[in-house]
Design a protein around this motif. Structure first.
Motif, PDB file in Angstrom:
ATOM      1  N   UNK A 128       0.841  -1.206   0.000  1.00 53.99           N
ATOM      2  CA  UNK A 128       0.000   0.000   0.000  1.00 53.99           C
ATOM      3  C   UNK A 128       0.883   1.265   0.000  1.00 53.99           C
ATOM      4  N   UNK A 129       2.044   1.184   0.641  1.00 55.71           N
ATOM      5  CA  UNK A 129       2.959   2.335   0.715  1.00 55.71           C
ATOM      6  C   UNK A 129       3.475   2.724  -0.660  1.00 55.71           C
ATOM      7  N   UNK A 140      10.948  13.223  -5.671  1.00 54.08           N
ATOM      8  CA  UNK A 140      11.682  12.047  -5.206  1.00 54.08           C
ATOM      9  C   UNK A 140      10.757  10.832  -5.088  1.00 54.08           C
ATOM     10  N   UNK A 141       9.678  10.799  -5.882  1.00 52.47           N
ATOM     11  CA  UNK A 141       8.716   9.708  -5.799  1.00 52.47           C
ATOM     12  C   UNK A 141       8.760   8.737  -6.980  1.00 52.47           C
ATOM     13  N   UNK A 146      11.426   5.379  -4.198  1.00 54.58           N
ATOM     14  CA  UNK A 146      10.488   4.978  -3.144  1.00 54.58           C
ATOM     15  C   UNK A 146      10.977   3.702  -2.476  1.00 54.58           C
ATOM     16  N   UNK A 147      11.412   2.745  -3.294  1.00 50.31           N
ATOM     17  CA  UNK A 147      11.888   1.475  -2.735  1.00 50.31           C
ATOM     18  C   UNK A 147      13.156   1.689  -1.901  1.00 50.31           C
ATOM     19  N   UNK A 150      12.100   3.081   1.385  1.00 56.25           N
ATOM     20  CA  UNK A 150      11.518   2.020   2.227  1.00 56.25           C
ATOM     21  C   UNK A 150      12.615   1.134   2.815  1.00 56.25           C
ATOM     22  N   UNK A 151      13.636   0.828   1.983  1.00 54.62           N
ATOM     23  CA  UNK A 151      14.740  -0.008   2.449  1.00 54.62           C
ATOM     24  C   UNK A 151      15.455   0.687   3.620  1.00 54.62           C
ATOM     25  N   UNK A 152      15.733   1.981   3.439  1.00 52.05           N
ATOM     26  CA  UNK A 152      16.406   2.746   4.496  1.00 52.05           C
ATOM     27  C   UNK A 152      15.529   2.825   5.745  1.00 52.05           C
ATOM     28  N   UNK A 153      14.234   3.007   5.522  1.00 58.83           N
ATOM     29  CA  UNK A 153      13.311   3.046   6.659  1.00 58.83           C
ATOM     30  C   UNK A 153      13.422   1.759   7.475  1.00 58.83           C
ATOM     31  N   UNK A 154      13.376   0.603   6.768  1.00 56.20           N
ATOM     32  CA  UNK A 154      13.400  -0.668   7.495  1.00 56.20           C
ATOM     33  C   UNK A 154      14.729  -0.889   8.210  1.00 56.20           C
TER      34      UNK A 154
END
Ligand code: AMP
Length: 194
Positions: A128-129, A140-141, A146-147, A150-154
């Motif tokens: 969904x993100x 920057x989308x 985006x991936x 997300x990788x950095x977020x995790x």
């Protein structure tokens, strides 16, 4: 339903992966609670738009989806939280994103003799993100960016959830519902804890 009055003056963090609706919720909640919404991403985008020294320094980093270094962010946040409008609470969105940043925030607040009242985690499924982020059409989308975000977020940001859970501050809210429902769920979770 609680109208947020008992939360006036609260110092809160909005926490969640990119595309979880942090920015949207931060703006709505800040106005409901009467505190400023402070988005580090928004501050950096403004700096880029103005072509300031800070903007020039962070532009390439931001378009790649990487994180700006902790030292630069510490300066940005320390300066922002020293401003008068934060004296009666604030809602911080997009900071901290690393353990080092969490330590900096703790130090900044300790220096002001205040503490965090709650950390709201917007829980949204990963697929969904990506869909949501692609719909925003920000510079920057692009999907690979985006991936990367997300990788950095995790790897760097998600570990902070445990840190705030251990401090008893974490409020997890289902972020996969309408904007209004998420807002009400956040207010309810904070009121429960207040
Ligand atoms: P956001 O609007 O929160 O998604 O932030 C957009 C971009 O700004 C991020 O992808 C980072 O490049 C940068 N940024 C914003 N906040 C931070 C932070 N706390 N630490 C490092 N970089 C940040």
């Amino acid at each position: 339903m609680d109208d947020g009055r008992n939360l006036a003056g609260a110092r809160l963090l909005m926490f969640g992966p990119p595309g979880s609706g942090k920015g949207t919720q931060a703006a709505v909640l800040a106005s409901r609670l009467g505190v400023p919404a402070i988005s580090t991403g928004e501050m950096l985008r403004q700096a880029v738009a103005q072509g300031s020294d800070l903007g020039n320094k962070v532009e390439t980093i931001m378009t790649s989806g990487a994180l700006v270094d902790d030292e630069t962010m510490a300066e940005v946040v320390r300066h922002r939280l020293a401003q008068k409008d934060t004296g009666n609470g604030f809602l911080l969105d997009g900071y901290p994103r690393t353990k080092g940043q969490a330590r900096t925030l703790e130090q900044v607040l300790q220096d002001q003799d205040v503490h965090l009242d709650g950390v709201v985690f917007l829980d949204v499924p990963t697929e969904e993100l990506v869909t949501r982020a692609l719909a925003r059409k920000r510079a920057d989308d692009r999907e690979e960016v985006i991936r990367e975000r997300l990788r950095i977020y995790h790897s760097q940001t998600a570990p902070l959830l445990g840190y705030y859970r251990d401090l008893g501050l974490l409020r997890t809210v289902d972020g996969h519902q309408s904007i209004d429902k998420v807002t009400e769920a956040v207010l309810a979770s904070l009121a429960e804890a207040a």
